[in-house]
Structure formats: C-alpha cells, structure tokens
Design a protein around this motif. Sequence first.
Motif, PDB file in Angstrom:
ATOM      1  N   UNK A 149      65.649  57.990  38.510  1.00 54.98           N
ATOM      2  CA  UNK A 149      65.752  58.589  37.186  1.00 54.98           C
ATOM      3  C   UNK A 149      67.068  59.337  37.080  1.00 54.98           C
ATOM      4  N   UNK A 150      67.446  59.642  35.857  1.00 60.67           N
ATOM      5  CA  UNK A 150      68.666  60.415  35.651  1.00 60.67           C
ATOM      6  C   UNK A 150      68.507  61.844  36.156  1.00 60.67           C
ATOM      7  N   UNK A 151      67.291  62.342  36.158  1.00 53.83           N
ATOM      8  CA  UNK A 151      67.035  63.661  36.766  1.00 53.83           C
ATOM      9  C   UNK A 151      67.334  63.637  38.263  1.00 53.83           C
ATOM     10  N   UNK A 152      66.918  62.541  38.945  1.00 58.60           N
ATOM     11  CA  UNK A 152      67.224  62.407  40.371  1.00 58.60           C
ATOM     12  C   UNK A 152      68.734  62.412  40.592  1.00 58.60           C
ATOM     13  N   UNK A 153      69.452  61.699  39.737  1.00 57.93           N
ATOM     14  CA  UNK A 153      70.917  61.624  39.826  1.00 57.93           C
ATOM     15  C   UNK A 153      71.522  63.017  39.650  1.00 57.93           C
ATOM     16  N   UNK A 154      71.057  63.748  38.640  1.00 58.37           N
ATOM     17  CA  UNK A 154      71.599  65.081  38.378  1.00 58.37           C
ATOM     18  C   UNK A 154      71.375  66.013  39.565  1.00 58.37           C
ATOM     19  N   UNK A 155      70.198  65.939  40.152  1.00 58.50           N
ATOM     20  CA  UNK A 155      69.896  66.799  41.300  1.00 58.50           C
ATOM     21  C   UNK A 155      70.818  66.481  42.474  1.00 58.50           C
ATOM     22  N   UNK A 156      71.020  65.178  42.753  1.00 54.27           N
ATOM     23  CA  UNK A 156      71.892  64.786  43.854  1.00 54.27           C
ATOM     24  C   UNK A 156      73.348  65.185  43.565  1.00 54.27           C
ATOM     25  N   UNK A 157      73.763  65.005  42.311  1.00 56.98           N
ATOM     26  CA  UNK A 157      75.130  65.359  41.936  1.00 56.98           C
ATOM     27  C   UNK A 157      75.374  66.854  42.155  1.00 56.98           C
ATOM     28  N   UNK A 158      74.471  67.693  41.675  1.00 56.45           N
ATOM     29  CA  UNK A 158      74.671  69.134  41.777  1.00 56.45           C
ATOM     30  C   UNK A 158      74.648  69.598  43.230  1.00 56.45           C
ATOM     31  N   UNK A 159      73.783  69.000  44.042  1.00 54.82           N
ATOM     32  CA  UNK A 159      73.728  69.364  45.456  1.00 54.82           C
ATOM     33  C   UNK A 159      75.039  69.003  46.146  1.00 54.82           C
ATOM     34  N   UNK A 160      75.574  67.836  45.852  1.00 58.18           N
ATOM     35  CA  UNK A 160      76.820  67.398  46.467  1.00 58.18           C
ATOM     36  C   UNK A 160      77.987  68.249  45.982  1.00 58.18           C
ATOM     37  N   UNK A 161      77.981  68.570  44.690  1.00 58.27           N
ATOM     38  CA  UNK A 161      79.066  69.389  44.144  1.00 58.27           C
ATOM     39  C   UNK A 161      79.095  70.764  44.791  1.00 58.27           C
ATOM     40  N   UNK A 162      77.919  71.353  44.988  1.00 57.75           N
ATOM     41  CA  UNK A 162      77.880  72.671  45.643  1.00 57.75           C
ATOM     42  C   UNK A 162      78.443  72.595  47.057  1.00 57.75           C
ATOM     43  N   UNK A 163      78.133  71.509  47.771  1.00 56.12           N
ATOM     44  CA  UNK A 163      78.651  71.353  49.129  1.00 56.12           C
ATOM     45  C   UNK A 163      80.172  71.216  49.137  1.00 56.12           C
ATOM     46  N   UNK A 164      80.728  70.721  48.025  1.00 50.92           N
ATOM     47  CA  UNK A 164      82.182  70.544  47.928  1.00 50.92           C
ATOM     48  C   UNK A 164      82.857  71.739  47.264  1.00 50.92           C
ATOM     49  N   UNK A 165      82.061  72.762  46.915  1.00 52.54           N
ATOM     50  CA  UNK A 165      82.598  73.932  46.194  1.00 52.54           C
ATOM     51  C   UNK A 165      83.209  73.537  44.859  1.00 52.54           C
ATOM     52  N   UNK A 166      82.588  72.557  44.222  1.00 54.46           N
ATOM     53  CA  UNK A 166      83.014  72.135  42.884  1.00 54.46           C
ATOM     54  C   UNK A 166      82.011  72.654  41.855  1.00 54.46           C
TER      55      UNK A 166
END
Length: 437
Positions: free
Chosen positions: A21-38
């Motif tokens: 789902x797009x919710x799954x995508x958003x969750x993965x995106x935000x988790x990855x962005x936080x790890x990159x300090x973005x």
Amino acid sequence: MAQHPVNAQLVAARIARDWHTQDDFAEAYEKHARAMNEQATISIRQIRRWESGRCGWPNRDARRVLEALFGQPLEALGFRRPPNPKAPSPAGLPQLEDDVRRRAFLGGVGGVLAGALPLFDLDALDHLTAATHDARRYSDHALVAHLRGALDEAARVDGRTGPRRALPATLGILAAVNTTARHARTDVRRDLLALGARGAELAAWLHKDGGAPARDTAYWHQQAKEWATLADDGPMHAYVLLRQAQAVDRDDPARMLDYARAATTGPWTLPPRPRAEALQQEARALAMTGAPVDDVDRILDRAHHALDQAAPPTAAATCTGPLGGSYTPERLMVQTAICYREAGHPDRAVAVFRHHLVTWDAFAPRDRAFFTAHLAGALADAGEPDAAAETALHALDIAAACRFGQALTELHRTAARLSTHQERPAVREFRAQLAVV
C-alpha cells in the motif's frame, strides 16, 4: 483530454519490496529518510502523484532518499529528468528514449524483471513499453496476448527452477495489467482483469513457496479474487479458494476444510479437473481433522469421479489455459497418498506413492521434489528410517538448488520425524545436508 500514464515502474518496485500500500511506502520512506538525516515527512498525496505519473522531477532531498531506498536511479523508477534546453537534439533521440524506457521498465525496477527478458520478444517489449506510457491507445488484444504468453512462461520457469526466478517477471506482468486495465476498452479490460486474476494467483503461490510472510500470500489471493469477480469469472474465484485451502498451515485443518468446501459449493461451477483437485483437498483436510479413513475415501471417490468427467487435454497445460489443466490421474493418485498419510495409514500411502511416482516426466521438478519429500515422510511414519532418509536425500537433491520452499518445508518435517534415529548413517547424512541448505 490527455491521459496521464500510471508510473508502473515505481508501483512495481514498491510491490516487489512488499510495500503493498502507499501507506507502507510512506512508512518505509520516512524511516529511511530519518536514517539519512533528511526531511522525513511525506504525504500520501505526494506518493499518489509520483505513482500517477503526473509529478515531475522530485526535489533534491526526495531524490536522495528515493535512490537510496530503492537502490536505483530515478529514471529506472519511472521519473523523467527535465530536459536541458542547451543540450543538442541529435537525430534518433526519440528512438533512444524508447529504448531506455524499455530497459528501465523491464530491467531496472529494483530487479522486478531482472532475468525476465527472455519472456518477451522485441515486438512484445516495444508494445508493452508503449502500453505503460499510452494505456488508452495500446490497451488492446495484442497486448493481452503478449502478457498471456509471458505469464505462461513465468509459470514454466517456476516449475523448472523455482519461485525466485519466476516472481520478478510475474510482478512486472501484474504491474502492466494494473496500468493498462485502467484505460482499456471494456472488452479488453475484462480480458486483462481475467489474466490479472491468473497472474495474482500465481504470485500468491510464488510468495508461499518462496517463504514470504503469510500476509503477502493472502494479499495476492485477495487481489486474484477481486479481479476474477470484476471479470465475471466465477470458476476462477472458486479456484482461488482451492489455492487458499492449499496455502493454509497444517495447524489449521478446519480452515483448510472450509476453503476446500467453499470452492465446490459456492455460486459457481468448477470444471471437472479443478473440481477433482478441490475434492481431494477436502479429503486431505478431513483426514487432518481426525476423520475416519472411510470418510476420506468417500470424498476421494468423488474426486476420481469428477476427474473421469474431464475431456482429454487438447494441448499442454499452461497457467492461462483451462483451469486445472495440469491436474492428471497421476497427480490425483499421489495426492491420494498424502491423504492416506494424513489419515494415519503410512503403509498404504507408501504403496500408492511408489506406484505413481515412477514416471519421471509426469511431474515438473518442483512437484517431483514435493511429492518425493512426502514419500520420505510416509516412510518415516511407517518405521523405515533408512529408506526415508535415502528418499529424502533424493528429494533434497531436486529441491535445494531451486529453493522449492514447500518441498524443503516437508523435508524439515521428515527430519524432525527421524530425530530419534540419528545413529543411522543415512539419517545423519540427510540431516547434515538439510542443515547446510
């Protein structure tokens, strides 16, 4: 009014990573962005724009996160870099762009179609790529035929070499179906949805055999039933119920029984071959609930009667051909042996297995590995540990290289059954080789 194409590359890449789902995508995106300090926050609306194909080149922060998240350049995810107004426009650029788009869709979507190029000839590749960019114009019966052939080949690849090779191509085909069906003519749309139901059922099986979480298998079963319903394909809906019965874990035989019975008693008529398979699955589930073997035999008699009503096959069975086209008397008999094993009659099971597994060409490698693993288990249940271990080693030789998941699961069950015979050399060898796998 111009129609914007769906970004099939991004959708397929998302699904391939189990973000259904797009919710799954958003969750993965935000988790990855936080790890990159973005900048981590992203809206579902933004994701919807990316996947609709209506969004241009993402901003710098989003580009960094997307490329790191998928491990692919943005062009391979369906985004188009803004043209450089100072750059020359040499002759032949449109053709080059078409070639790049084709390679990006079929080869670069996070591996979604990696290794799948032989499933398409060059004309099919051109047609499929055009379809993803102009669904209204190219959603025709020729495209359906290309996708049908590709899906049949994906299923053959699974039977020979296992789910890891077949799944990427299958997901790519489903992404194309999902894209083109949105804008296809009514008659073509129905054909696409019917084909999508077949492909989604195959995807469910591939996830199951590949060891994916149960929710992934359930997702694709549900998608298969939805598309079958929209295509007014009642027999396919029933067939998916049968496949759901086959996917139920051993610790829930009552649910397996419910699915199998629903396949044969719902508001549809299964053709004789899949009806026979559904009745056999009902017999197996009944045996697993502890029913008397006479009750199991009565259901198996109905399965044999149903198969007797089937017309002789006129061509080799395929994924998109007649439902249950590969269900033969040999397959019913080895599954009958499984029913006897489940009913607590391993000697009877061994006799049936040994009689009907002798013809090598009757089963694809995946099926032979699975049924041979069951024979090994029946031998263990019958108190023949050496024969069980030797048979299990034979099944392991077939299953290990291709990672046939269902066969390997059954071999682990046999290994547990043989744990009290570890002093025997054949048993030790089997358990050691299985541990390596």
